[in-house]
Design a protein around this motif. Sequence first.
Motif, PDB file in Angstrom:
ATOM      1  N   GLN A  11       3.820   8.552  11.319  1.00 54.68           N
ATOM      2  CA  GLN A  11       2.785   7.594  11.722  1.00 54.68           C
ATOM      3  C   GLN A  11       3.356   6.316  12.339  1.00 54.68           C
ATOM      4  O   GLN A  11       2.654   5.308  12.430  1.00 54.68           O
ATOM      5  CB  GLN A  11       1.860   7.292  10.527  1.00 54.68           C
TER       6      GLN A  11
ATOM      7  N   TYR B 147       2.939  -1.187   4.431  1.00 53.21           N
ATOM      8  CA  TYR B 147       2.398   0.172   4.361  1.00 53.21           C
ATOM      9  C   TYR B 147       3.542   1.150   4.149  1.00 53.21           C
ATOM     10  O   TYR B 147       4.377   1.306   5.039  1.00 53.21           O
ATOM     11  CB  TYR B 147       1.731   0.559   5.675  1.00 53.21           C
TER      12      TYR B 147
ATOM     13  N   ASP C 261      -8.122   1.055  10.118  1.00 52.88           N
ATOM     14  CA  ASP C 261      -6.888   0.344   9.771  1.00 52.88           C
ATOM     15  C   ASP C 261      -6.873  -1.073  10.349  1.00 52.88           C
ATOM     16  O   ASP C 261      -6.362  -2.000   9.722  1.00 52.88           O
ATOM     17  CB  ASP C 261      -5.654   1.126  10.239  1.00 52.88           C
TER      18      ASP C 261
ATOM     19  N   GLU D 178     -10.590   4.368   2.920  1.00 54.10           N
ATOM     20  CA  GLU D 178     -11.058   4.110   4.282  1.00 54.10           C
ATOM     21  C   GLU D 178     -12.557   3.787   4.291  1.00 54.10           C
ATOM     22  O   GLU D 178     -13.035   3.030   5.132  1.00 54.10           O
ATOM     23  CB  GLU D 178     -10.745   5.320   5.172  1.00 54.10           C
TER      24      GLU D 178
ATOM     25  N   GLU E  96       0.849  -1.189   0.000  1.00 60.92           N
ATOM     26  CA  GLU E  96       0.000   0.000   0.000  1.00 60.92           C
ATOM     27  C   GLU E  96       0.877   1.228   0.000  1.00 60.92           C
ATOM     28  O   GLU E  96       1.797   1.344   0.795  1.00 60.92           O
ATOM     29  CB  GLU E  96      -0.877  -0.012   1.265  1.00 60.92           C
TER      30      GLU E  96
ATOM     31  N   ALA F  64      -1.787   6.778  -0.951  1.00 57.42           N
ATOM     32  CA  ALA F  64      -2.890   7.011  -0.015  1.00 57.42           C
ATOM     33  C   ALA F  64      -3.185   8.484   0.274  1.00 57.42           C
ATOM     34  O   ALA F  64      -3.204   8.898   1.429  1.00 57.42           O
ATOM     35  CB  ALA F  64      -2.613   6.261   1.298  1.00 57.42           C
ATOM     36  N   PRO F  65      -3.405   9.288  -0.758  1.00 57.73           N
ATOM     37  CA  PRO F  65      -3.718  10.698  -0.509  1.00 57.73           C
ATOM     38  C   PRO F  65      -5.141  10.855   0.039  1.00 57.73           C
ATOM     39  O   PRO F  65      -5.925   9.911   0.008  1.00 57.73           O
ATOM     40  CB  PRO F  65      -3.618  11.323  -1.897  1.00 57.73           C
ATOM     41  N   ASN F  66      -5.439  12.032   0.511  1.00 51.87           N
ATOM     42  CA  ASN F  66      -6.761  12.286   1.078  1.00 51.87           C
ATOM     43  C   ASN F  66      -7.716  12.895   0.066  1.00 51.87           C
ATOM     44  O   ASN F  66      -7.290  13.554  -0.895  1.00 51.87           O
ATOM     45  CB  ASN F  66      -6.637  13.201   2.287  1.00 51.87           C
TER      46      ASN F  66
ATOM     47  N   HIS G 250       1.217   5.197  15.250  1.00 50.98           N
ATOM     48  CA  HIS G 250      -0.069   4.716  14.746  1.00 50.98           C
ATOM     49  C   HIS G 250       0.025   3.252  14.307  1.00 50.98           C
ATOM     50  O   HIS G 250      -0.790   2.421  14.685  1.00 50.98           O
ATOM     51  CB  HIS G 250      -0.546   5.602  13.595  1.00 50.98           C
ATOM     52  N   PHE G 251       1.049   2.947  13.506  1.00 50.10           N
ATOM     53  CA  PHE G 251       1.132   1.570  13.004  1.00 50.10           C
ATOM     54  C   PHE G 251       1.528   0.575  14.086  1.00 50.10           C
ATOM     55  O   PHE G 251       1.067  -0.566  14.077  1.00 50.10           O
ATOM     56  CB  PHE G 251       2.033   1.500  11.770  1.00 50.10           C
TER      57      PHE G 251
ATOM     58  N   VAL H 105       4.326   4.542   4.484  1.00 52.03           N
ATOM     59  CA  VAL H 105       3.751   5.738   5.122  1.00 52.03           C
ATOM     60  C   VAL H 105       4.852   6.439   5.917  1.00 52.03           C
ATOM     61  O   VAL H 105       5.706   5.779   6.521  1.00 52.03           O
ATOM     62  CB  VAL H 105       2.580   5.370   6.074  1.00 52.03           C
TER      63      VAL H 105
END
Length: 545
Positions: free
Chosen positions: A327, A321, A304, A249, A112, A115-117, A330-331, A323
């Motif tokens: 983050q 991922y 996630d 998401e 992955e 992954a833009p928003n 987070h992961f 990223v």
Amino acid sequence: MKQVKTRLARSLSDKLGVEVSEQDIERPEPEHGDFAYPVMKAASELGENPRQLADEVSKEMQDLEMVDSVNVAGPGYLNFHLKRNKFAESVFQSFEKERFGLEPGDRKVLIEFSAPNLAKPMHIGHVRNNCLGDSLQRIFRFLDYDVTSENYIGDWGTKHGQVIYAFRKYGSQEAFEENPMEHMYHLYVKLHDEGDEEDRRRAREWSRKIEDGDEEALELWKMFREATIRHNEEEYERMGIEFDRVTGESVVAEDAQEIIQEGLEEGIFDEDEDGSVYVEFEDEQYPNTVVKRDDGSTLYISRDVANVRKREREGFDLNMYVVASEQNLHFQQVFEVARRFGYTDIENEHISYGMLQLPGETMSSSEGNIIRLSSMLDKAREKAAEIEGHEVDNAEEVGLGAIKYANLSVTRSKDITFEWSDVLDFEGDSGPYLQYTNVRAKSILQEAEKTPELAGELDEEEYRLVRQLSEFPERIRAAADAREPAKIANFLSELCEEFNSFYHSCQVIGAGENTERRRLKVVKEFVKVSNQGLELLGIESLDEM
Ligand code: ARG
């Protein structure tokens, strides 16, 4: 060079009576030999003096087919010099094989990246991400892993009510259709700059409406989502990047609700007095984190976790991922929660990386002064066109090559400060330098009339290049194992230096019958490696520059 290394390791195992593997065989400096083996560890296992052991073994290794000589150095190094032509033949033979003779990958891998928003243009942060993710997918595909690349759009959550609210307040269908991304982004910035408390409250209502499945909200959301994806497609195409699938998401939003239910039942999550749900980590390993808000909406992290389950069910063995390092925590949290749920048939990995910075320029997307991906590519093209003495036609490819190499040649964990003069330096450690050397070598082959072949004995200069070439397969393997395209980028840069030194000291065309054929063969193998190496980095190899 697998075969040779394997053979050496096997003979060493036989002679020593201890297990020697390929990885124990080193690549010393050229003046010391082609391969080296430190016997120190084996000596201590056998309770022998390393120097003596090395002396004994060296005598027995002299007569191996490909070995020219073995000498002992330092505290117990065996340095092997190979028979040049024999070694070269075996290297070039392995280059004929699939994957340059490397073992095929046997795992189902998800990569992955990007992954833009929703409703936001890609920026400089995505530049590094895209370069890394794409190179990794190329490397894993090359090795015949079963790869799926995925673009996981940030298309769900509280932020998106803002665009809808702002569109209804300030926007117009006409302006949207004219230039969707500009319009959406303009709305977002305007709301941020001009909106008050009341606006923010109403924007949140729209977020709520999306989650509740309100028809108007969903219709606008869908329109923005599609426009975002369509806009980004053009930028991926410009960068030469393809994804196997685009998700987001939103795809796992419902699953996330399920996960929260299950987590509560199994005691993985706890409910707070206000109705929100959170996860607590043992021994304060990580800070506690909310996984469901008091208004019932899911969060980034819960989606996630649901996504790990989804990918495990899809049969992926390895889930990567790409990223940024912001983050990291987070992961770690996501993976720990997934472990508690028992999603252990899938191995999760965060491919973390540092910042890309342009000196003197800052970035904050809410303020609307981001450095856009597209403006960075434009600038690269402009700057490439200004470089004297090369075709303006190729400015786009050269600029892009410069950007990709600059992003890929630095170890992932490090930050990058980007200087245009360095990244476009034709004589430096740069993308254009690799592209230029590749073109130079190809033009020799084009000019040639003789057939490239290993005729006569390789001389010192030619052999240095062959030796360097022989390392290519193991560098690809190492890059894949460490998820580190820099290992290929740096190899190519060293290789090009070696090629250029060969080019300056060895005449090819007109060098005399055997010498010319032999040198053409070496150049041909260089082109093969350099083409493949550039391809793995996603950098275009050009016909002229
Ligand atoms: N959209 C997120 C962002 O822009 C990145 C998503 C990374 N991937 C993930 N599975 N969380 O920050």
